[in-house]
Design a protein around this motif. Structure first.
Motif, mmCIF file in Angstrom:
data_model
loop_
_atom_site.group_PDB
_atom_site.id
_atom_site.type_symbol
_atom_site.label_atom_id
_atom_site.label_comp_id
_atom_site.label_asym_id
_atom_site.label_seq_id
_atom_site.Cartn_x
_atom_site.Cartn_y
_atom_site.Cartn_z
ATOM 1 N N LEU A 157 0.817 -1.219 0.000
ATOM 2 C CA LEU A 157 0.000 0.000 0.000
ATOM 3 C C LEU A 157 0.847 1.265 0.000
ATOM 4 O O LEU A 157 0.457 2.275 -0.591
ATOM 5 C CB LEU A 157 -0.949 -0.006 1.210
ATOM 6 C CG LEU A 157 -2.062 -1.050 1.176
ATOM 7 C CD1 LEU A 157 -2.740 -1.146 2.537
ATOM 8 C CD2 LEU A 157 -3.069 -0.729 0.090
ATOM 9 N N SER A 158 2.011 1.228 0.648
ATOM 10 C CA SER A 158 2.854 2.425 0.739
ATOM 11 C C SER A 158 3.491 2.801 -0.591
ATOM 12 O O SER A 158 4.015 3.910 -0.729
ATOM 13 C CB SER A 158 3.943 2.235 1.796
ATOM 14 O OG SER A 158 4.902 1.282 1.367
ATOM 15 N N GLU A 159 3.420 1.922 -1.566
ATOM 16 C CA GLU A 159 3.991 2.208 -2.882
ATOM 17 C C GLU A 159 3.115 3.126 -3.720
ATOM 18 O O GLU A 159 3.498 3.531 -4.813
ATOM 19 C CB GLU A 159 4.278 0.895 -3.617
ATOM 20 C CG GLU A 159 5.365 0.080 -2.945
ATOM 21 C CD GLU A 159 5.529 -1.323 -3.502
ATOM 22 O OE1 GLU A 159 4.685 -1.753 -4.328
ATOM 23 O OE2 GLU A 159 6.492 -1.993 -3.108
ATOM 24 N N GLN A 160 1.944 3.485 -3.199
ATOM 25 C CA GLN A 160 1.044 4.390 -3.917
ATOM 26 C C GLN A 160 1.643 5.789 -3.977
ATOM 27 O O GLN A 160 2.264 6.249 -3.027
ATOM 28 C CB GLN A 160 -0.315 4.476 -3.218
ATOM 29 C CG GLN A 160 -1.075 3.190 -3.182
ATOM 30 C CD GLN A 160 -2.380 3.331 -2.400
ATOM 31 O OE1 GLN A 160 -2.939 4.410 -2.277
ATOM 32 N NE2 GLN A 160 -2.853 2.222 -1.878
ATOM 33 N N ASP A 161 1.441 6.448 -5.094
ATOM 34 C CA ASP A 161 1.873 7.838 -5.242
ATOM 35 C C ASP A 161 0.634 8.716 -5.118
ATOM 36 O O ASP A 161 0.122 9.227 -6.106
ATOM 37 C CB ASP A 161 2.570 8.029 -6.594
ATOM 38 C CG ASP A 161 3.138 9.426 -6.741
ATOM 39 O OD1 ASP A 161 3.468 10.042 -5.709
ATOM 40 O OD2 ASP A 161 3.237 9.901 -7.890
ATOM 41 N N ALA A 162 0.126 8.835 -3.899
ATOM 42 C CA ALA A 162 -1.094 9.594 -3.654
ATOM 43 C C ALA A 162 -0.996 10.238 -2.276
ATOM 44 O O ALA A 162 -0.287 9.739 -1.404
ATOM 45 C CB ALA A 162 -2.311 8.664 -3.721
ATOM 46 N N PRO A 163 -1.717 11.330 -2.071
ATOM 47 C CA PRO A 163 -1.664 11.988 -0.754
ATOM 48 C C PRO A 163 -2.327 11.178 0.355
ATOM 49 O O PRO A 163 -2.003 11.337 1.525
ATOM 50 C CB PRO A 163 -2.400 13.312 -0.979
ATOM 51 C CG PRO A 163 -3.277 13.072 -2.169
ATOM 52 C CD PRO A 163 -2.567 12.057 -3.017
ATOM 53 N N VAL A 164 -3.246 10.292 -0.027
ATOM 54 C CA VAL A 164 -3.945 9.436 0.932
ATOM 55 C C VAL A 164 -3.761 7.992 0.483
ATOM 56 O O VAL A 164 -4.015 7.652 -0.666
ATOM 57 C CB VAL A 164 -5.452 9.779 1.008
ATOM 58 C CG1 VAL A 164 -6.170 8.848 1.967
ATOM 59 C CG2 VAL A 164 -5.664 11.240 1.394
ATOM 60 N N ILE A 165 -3.320 7.152 1.396
ATOM 61 C CA ILE A 165 -3.132 5.740 1.080
ATOM 62 C C ILE A 165 -4.475 5.034 1.240
ATOM 63 O O ILE A 165 -5.117 5.132 2.282
ATOM 64 C CB ILE A 165 -2.077 5.114 1.999
ATOM 65 C CG1 ILE A 165 -0.731 5.779 1.706
ATOM 66 C CG2 ILE A 165 -2.013 3.606 1.815
ATOM 67 C CD1 ILE A 165 0.409 5.309 2.534
ATOM 68 N N THR A 166 -4.880 4.345 0.181
ATOM 69 C CA THR A 166 -6.164 3.657 0.193
ATOM 70 C C THR A 166 -5.985 2.222 -0.280
ATOM 71 O O THR A 166 -5.028 1.912 -0.983
ATOM 72 C CB THR A 166 -7.185 4.347 -0.735
ATOM 73 O OG1 THR A 166 -6.673 4.308 -2.076
ATOM 74 C CG2 THR A 166 -7.432 5.780 -0.325
ATOM 75 N N GLY A 167 -6.921 1.382 0.095
ATOM 76 C CA GLY A 167 -6.886 0.023 -0.413
ATOM 77 C C GLY A 167 -7.768 -0.911 0.375
ATOM 78 O O GLY A 167 -8.168 -0.617 1.497
ATOM 79 N N GLY A 168 -8.061 -2.018 -0.252
ATOM 80 C CA GLY A 168 -8.823 -3.073 0.391
ATOM 81 C C GLY A 168 -7.907 -4.230 0.720
ATOM 82 O O GLY A 168 -6.959 -4.501 -0.014
ATOM 83 N N ILE A 169 -8.191 -4.877 1.821
ATOM 84 C CA ILE A 169 -7.402 -6.040 2.229
ATOM 85 C C ILE A 169 -8.373 -7.210 2.378
ATOM 86 O O ILE A 169 -9.138 -7.268 3.343
ATOM 87 C CB ILE A 169 -6.648 -5.775 3.545
ATOM 88 C CG1 ILE A 169 -5.704 -4.576 3.370
ATOM 89 C CG2 ILE A 169 -5.873 -7.015 3.964
ATOM 90 C CD1 ILE A 169 -5.009 -4.153 4.641
ATOM 91 N N GLY A 170 -8.357 -8.086 1.406
ATOM 92 C CA GLY A 170 -9.257 -9.231 1.424
ATOM 93 C C GLY A 170 -8.965 -10.183 2.574
ATOM 94 O O GLY A 170 -7.811 -10.419 2.911
ATOM 95 N N GLY A 171 -10.007 -10.681 3.185
ATOM 96 C CA GLY A 171 -9.866 -11.649 4.260
ATOM 97 C C GLY A 171 -9.452 -11.063 5.601
ATOM 98 O O GLY A 171 -9.241 -11.796 6.555
ATOM 99 N N ALA A 172 -9.341 -9.755 5.678
ATOM 100 C CA ALA A 172 -8.861 -9.127 6.914
ATOM 101 C C ALA A 172 -9.980 -8.905 7.918
ATOM 102 O O ALA A 172 -11.105 -8.592 7.554
ATOM 103 C CB ALA A 172 -8.204 -7.784 6.590
#
Length: 173
Positions: free
Chosen positions: A63-78
């Motif tokens: 997730l930290s590899e995103q080049d965006a001001p806000v880190i976003t993402g889904g984590i399946g199975g979490a």
């Protein structure tokens, strides 16, 4: 008094009999078998937590590899615990606000660094009409009844956090 003592004895005897059967032990070796099982469970719990931490670290790196001001993402199975550990690992890598979700837990977790203009609890209170949740300035969570509302909220929360950051940057420039 004698009747209560008899009832107490019968219940304890019944409990010992059930445990003895479950642990394949007699009443003399039962305690040592239970202690052995507890040690085994503690070891398994520790290994599970280490495994979960490893998964969180891998998720945080991705997730930290995103080049965006806000880190976003889904984590399946979490579950929510894995979302929290992942967010903690992300905070060790970046100060960017985080909006992560889990479709299985139907939950969204928001985090921001201490002193950040992004106030997670305020975002939740203003946007989470379809979910239950709350939190403070640096962390908030929302649980939904369906994934559609969860995804919609996560997108809006990330956009709101990015807008707050943009406005803060405009003020300082």
């Amino acid at each position: 008094c004698g009747r209560r003592a008899l009832l107490d004895y019968r219940q304890k005897h019944k409990d010992v009999a059930v445990l003895s059967e479950r642990y394949s032990a007699d009443e003399f070796t039962l305690l040592s078998k239970v202690e052995k099982a507890e040690k085994k469970n503690d070891k398994i719990r520790k290994e599970y937590n280490e495994f979960k931490t490893g998964i969180a670290e891998a998720n945080a790196k991705r997730l930290s590899e995103q080049d965006a001001p806000v880190i976003t993402g889904g984590i399946g199975g979490a579950d929510m615990d894995l979302l929290r550990i992942t967010a903690k690992k992300l905070s060790e890598i970046t100060d960017a606000p985080v909006v992560i979700s889990s479709p299985e837990a139907m939950s969204v977790l928001l985090t921001s660094a201490k002193g950040s203009p992004v106030k997670c609890g305020m975002i939740v209170r203003s946007l989470a009409a379809e979910g239950r949740g709350g939190g403070g300035d640096t962390q908030a969570q929302v649980v939904f009844n369906d994934t559609e509302h969860m995804r919609e909220f996560a997108e809006k929360a990330a956009a709101e956090a990015a807008e707050v950051l943009k406005n803060e940057q405009d003020i300082t420039n």
